[in-house]
Scaffold this motif. Structure first.
Motif, PDB file in Angstrom:
ATOM      1  N   ALA A 132      -3.673  -0.409   9.005  1.00 40.39           N
ATOM      2  CA  ALA A 132      -4.584   0.495   8.289  1.00 40.39           C
ATOM      3  C   ALA A 132      -3.878   1.118   7.089  1.00 40.39           C
ATOM      4  CB  ALA A 132      -5.106   1.578   9.226  1.00 40.39           C
ATOM      5  N   GLN A 133      -2.618   1.512   7.288  1.00 37.92           N
ATOM      6  CA  GLN A 133      -1.856   2.104   6.188  1.00 37.92           C
ATOM      7  C   GLN A 133      -1.610   1.092   5.075  1.00 37.92           C
ATOM      8  OE1 GLN A 133       1.575   3.661   8.274  1.00 37.92           O
ATOM      9  NE2 GLN A 133       0.614   5.681   8.517  1.00 37.92           N
ATOM     10  N   GLN A 134      -1.377  -0.162   5.443  1.00 37.04           N
ATOM     11  CA  GLN A 134      -1.168  -1.209   4.445  1.00 37.04           C
ATOM     12  C   GLN A 134      -2.426  -1.393   3.602  1.00 37.04           C
ATOM     13  OE1 GLN A 134       1.608  -2.788   3.607  1.00 37.04           O
ATOM     14  NE2 GLN A 134       0.547  -3.964   2.032  1.00 37.04           N
ATOM     15  N   ARG A 135      -3.589  -1.405   4.256  1.00 38.74           N
ATOM     16  CA  ARG A 135      -4.850  -1.532   3.519  1.00 38.74           C
ATOM     17  C   ARG A 135      -5.052  -0.337   2.589  1.00 38.74           C
ATOM     18  NH1 ARG A 135      -6.485  -3.233   8.633  1.00 38.74           N
ATOM     19  NH2 ARG A 135      -7.462  -1.214   9.059  1.00 38.74           N
ATOM     20  N   GLU A 136      -4.726   0.845   3.095  1.00 41.95           N
ATOM     21  CA  GLU A 136      -4.873   2.051   2.271  1.00 41.95           C
ATOM     22  C   GLU A 136      -3.942   2.000   1.064  1.00 41.95           C
ATOM     23  OE1 GLU A 136      -5.001   6.906   2.827  1.00 41.95           O
ATOM     24  OE2 GLU A 136      -3.931   5.708   4.318  1.00 41.95           O
TER      25      GLU A 136
END
Length: 108
Positions: free
Chosen positions: A28-32
């Motif tokens: 999720a952090q990578q997508r953000e």
């Protein structure tokens, strides 16, 4: 600054995260992070376009002023060859002005 803040927020979240949730959190952090980087690239592109438009307007203003002043070779154009010619004319005028200024100082 925005990326740095996001990085610190992600790091804090990872420290508080339970080990079994860590892969989901990281994904999720990578997508953000990718979304933020895309936003930054888009904002940079828009800023670059704005700067180019402002510079184009400055060139048009300069051409118009010099044309109204009766300086030969100056008129409003976007033709790259004509723009190069006008830039060379301006450089010649600048150099002649400098030489005139230097010779006035020599005779003073």
């Amino acid at each position: 600054g925005l990326k740095q803040e996001l990085f610190h927020r992600h790091k804090e979240a990872q420290q508080c995260c339970r080990p079994h949730n860590l892969p989901l959190l990281r994904a999720a952090q990578q997508r953000e992070m990718e979304a933020v980087e895309q936003r930054i690239r888009e904002e940079q592109r828009m800023m670059d376009e704005k700067i180019v438009l402002e510079l184009d307007q400055k060139v048009i203003d300069q051409q118009s002023t010099l044309e109204k002043a009766g300086v030969s070779g100056f008129y409003i154009t976007t033709n790259p060859q004509e723009l190069t010619l006008q830039m060379n004319l301006l450089e010649l005028i600048r150099k002649l002005q400098q030489k005139e200024s230097q010779s006035e100082k020599a005779f003073s």
